[in-house]
Scaffold this motif. Structure first.
Motif, PDB file in Angstrom:
ATOM      1  N   TYR A  33       0.858  -1.187   0.000  1.00 39.41           N
ATOM      2  CA  TYR A  33       0.000   0.000   0.000  1.00 39.41           C
ATOM      3  C   TYR A  33       0.891   1.233   0.000  1.00 39.41           C
ATOM      4  CZ  TYR A  33      -3.150   3.637   1.704  1.00 39.41           C
ATOM      5  OH  TYR A  33      -3.863   4.800   1.843  1.00 39.41           O
ATOM      6  N   ARG A  34       0.837   1.983  -1.083  1.00 48.20           N
ATOM      7  CA  ARG A  34       1.618   3.204  -1.223  1.00 48.20           C
ATOM      8  C   ARG A  34       3.091   2.944  -0.878  1.00 48.20           C
ATOM      9  NH1 ARG A  34      -1.283   8.224   1.325  1.00 48.20           N
ATOM     10  NH2 ARG A  34       0.104   9.289  -0.116  1.00 48.20           N
ATOM     11  N   MET A  35       3.630   3.606   0.169  1.00 48.64           N
ATOM     12  CA  MET A  35       5.053   3.459   0.467  1.00 48.64           C
ATOM     13  C   MET A  35       5.375   2.228   1.309  1.00 48.64           C
ATOM     14  SD  MET A  35       3.411   5.560   2.542  1.00 48.64           S
ATOM     15  CE  MET A  35       3.695   7.245   3.026  1.00 48.64           C
ATOM     16  N   TYR A  36       4.343   1.445   1.636  1.00 46.87           N
ATOM     17  CA  TYR A  36       4.538   0.236   2.437  1.00 46.87           C
ATOM     18  C   TYR A  36       4.575  -0.984   1.507  1.00 46.87           C
ATOM     19  CZ  TYR A  36       2.951   3.311   6.194  1.00 46.87           C
ATOM     20  OH  TYR A  36       2.810   4.355   7.076  1.00 46.87           O
ATOM     21  N   ASP A  37       5.635  -1.774   1.608  1.00 41.52           N
ATOM     22  CA  ASP A  37       5.712  -2.950   0.737  1.00 41.52           C
ATOM     23  C   ASP A  37       5.018  -4.159   1.331  1.00 41.52           C
ATOM     24  OD1 ASP A  37       7.545  -3.351   2.795  1.00 41.52           O
ATOM     25  OD2 ASP A  37       9.023  -4.333   1.498  1.00 41.52           O
ATOM     26  N   ASP A  38       4.733  -4.122   2.654  1.00 44.87           N
ATOM     27  CA  ASP A  38       4.186  -5.339   3.261  1.00 44.87           C
ATOM     28  C   ASP A  38       3.371  -4.995   4.512  1.00 44.87           C
ATOM     29  OD1 ASP A  38       3.662  -8.004   3.702  1.00 44.87           O
ATOM     30  OD2 ASP A  38       5.610  -8.448   4.594  1.00 44.87           O
ATOM     31  N   LEU A  39       2.094  -4.730   4.330  1.00 48.46           N
ATOM     32  CA  LEU A  39       1.188  -4.569   5.466  1.00 48.46           C
ATOM     33  C   LEU A  39       0.454  -5.893   5.664  1.00 48.46           C
ATOM     34  CD1 LEU A  39      -0.345  -1.037   4.805  1.00 48.46           C
ATOM     35  CD2 LEU A  39       1.558  -1.647   6.301  1.00 48.46           C
ATOM     36  N   HIS A  40      -0.068  -6.098   6.870  1.00 45.79           N
ATOM     37  CA  HIS A  40      -0.789  -7.342   7.089  1.00 45.79           C
ATOM     38  C   HIS A  40      -1.855  -7.178   8.164  1.00 45.79           C
ATOM     39  CE1 HIS A  40       2.502  -7.485   9.995  1.00 45.79           C
ATOM     40  NE2 HIS A  40       3.325  -7.499   8.980  1.00 45.79           N
ATOM     41  N   GLY A  41      -2.758  -8.143   8.199  1.00 51.16           N
ATOM     42  CA  GLY A  41      -3.819  -8.127   9.193  1.00 51.16           C
ATOM     43  C   GLY A  41      -4.360  -9.519   9.409  1.00 51.16           C
ATOM     44  N   ALA A  42      -5.076  -9.671  10.504  1.00 51.85           N
ATOM     45  CA  ALA A  42      -5.709 -10.953  10.814  1.00 51.85           C
ATOM     46  C   ALA A  42      -7.006 -10.670  11.555  1.00 51.85           C
ATOM     47  CB  ALA A  42      -4.795 -11.815  11.677  1.00 51.85           C
TER      48      ALA A  42
END
Lengths: 329, 86
Positions: free
Chosen positions: A159-168
């Protein structure tokens, strides 16, 4: 979690022992605050500073808030000059990502105790048993409560400048729907589609992360999840799971509750996996599904600053869980 | 040991089950489900924040900080950190 320092075992160990760790939402999203009293309290400290975006600060027991900082940018908030610092997964694991926590945390402890506690020194001098225990511990993911059942959904995306966001998160399924889903699977070749309301709940948990309280309208969700029986005996039915999804918020307000940062997206793909149905217990014993052949894009409204820095990526993993007093797992 | 998700014969069966008006979504012939599932989960190096006993009320945390004589570490972010919707 964007603030990568919060997964550093030393930081986690110290937060568990020497501090009271608090997470609350910002002033511009008060609906997301779990304690309504915090909106006024945060505004009293500094409504402008806490209006959107990540912020960190140490607060002394007498209520004194120290300098606000942001580990992602590697500096105090007032010193930020716009350059990116620890936004990628690799950079968040860099020693530099914990530099400010160590500096500001030491100042807070000294202000309170007059000196640094032993565990603080030991941790930064080379670890210690508590840090090693954190390093070896398994993550704590959401679990269904007693008598509950449903899907646990893992998501990773850029997402945009983030290469690896996550959630659970969990997408719970009511007991009647859960027990009825596979009941009709009596022979190889039979199939059973997840009822639409449960699929909508599942799809809402699959959305890419990076925005505040993404909540798709039902009309923005298409797809299905289907059990296909392969092997059936008197006790169980097992087989493959197929499906498809099309997640396409029509309004920016569905994509995120922070209007200036909301960005529509579209993610389409297939769902593929395996399942085991307990015919006697009338419940899913196992189910594991992933998204495959995913086509994902962000749909920014304007400007090059809205364009994603990293190639769009959206991964989804789904598993079925029965709560501790539910039916067999 | 990971097994192929769909043997070729069932891929054909499943393709035939898809209604004609729907796009034909070919199921992968071989597929390591467990590896794909593991890849969709956050890596351990970025998941230890789940071990932090977060409080979600700054108002209550101030009382606790005073009782325990500990500083608060305050992390503010829009949205819900637990689910990643932030």
């Amino acid at each position: 979690m964007r603030a990568g320092l919060l997964s550093d075992p030393r930081v986690v160990s110290l937060l568990r022992t020497l501090f009271v760790p608090v997470h609350i939402s910002a002033c511009n999203t008060p609906d997301e605050m779990r304690d309504a009293r915090d909106a006024a309290l945060l505004a009293k400290y500094d409504a402008t500073t806490f209006r959107g975006g990540e912020r960190e600060a140490f607060v002394l027991p007498d209520g004194t808030m120290q300098q606000v900082f942001l580990s992602l940018n590697g500096c105090d908030l007032t010193s930020y000059s716009g350059g990116r610092c620890h936004y990628t997964a690799e950079a968040r694991r860099d020693e530099g990502a914990v530099r400010l926590f160590r500096h500001r945390g030491a100042l807070a402890l000294k202000a309170l105790h007059g000196d640094l506690p032993g565990p603080w020194r030991e941790t930064w001098d080379g670890g210690g048993e508590a840090t090693a225990a954190i390093e070896a511990a398994a993550p704590v993911w959401p679990e269904p409560g007693a008598g509950e059942q449903g899907f646990r959904v893992f998501v990773r995306n850029s997402y945009r400048m983030y290469d690896d966001l996550h959630g659970a998160e969990l997408a719970l399924v009511d007991a009647a729907t859960a027990s009825a889903w596979g009941t009709g699977l009596s022979g190889a070749g039979d199939e059973a589609a997840l009822p639409r309301p449960a699929f909508v709940a599942l799809a809402r948990a699959m959305v890419p992360r990076g925005q505040v309280a993404t909540w798709l309208a039902e009309s923005s969700i298409a797809g299905e999840l289907v059990l296909h029986a392969e092997h059936v005996d008197e006790h169980t039915c097992s087989g493959v799971v197929t499906g498809r999804f099309d997640l396409a918020p029509q309004q920016e307000s569905e994509a995120g509750k922070r209007p200036e940062a909301a960005c529509r997206f579209r993610s389409t793909g297939q769902l593929a996996g395996r399942f085991v149905w307990d015919r006697e217990g009338r419940c899913l014993r196992e189910l594991r599904v992933v998204a495959v052949d995913v086509a994902f894009e962000w749909l920014p409204r304007t400007g090059p600053d809205r364009q994603p820095v990293f190639a769009p990526r959206h991964q989804v993993g789904i598993e079925w869980l029965n709560g501790p007093t539910g039916k067999a797992r | 040991m990971a097994r192929p998700l769909l043997p070729p014969w069932i891929s054909c069966v499943l393709a035939a089950l898809v209604p004609a008006q729907e796009p034909q979504l070919a199921a992968p012939a071989t597929f390591d489900l467990d590896a794909a599932f593991a890849a969709a989960r956050p890596p351990l190096a970025e998941a230890r924040w789940t071990l932090i006993p977060w409080r979600h009320s700054l108002t209550d945390a101030l009382v606790e900080a005073k009782e325990q004589n500990k500083p608060i570490y305050l992390f503010v972010n829009d949205g819900d950190v637990d689910s990643g919707r932030c």
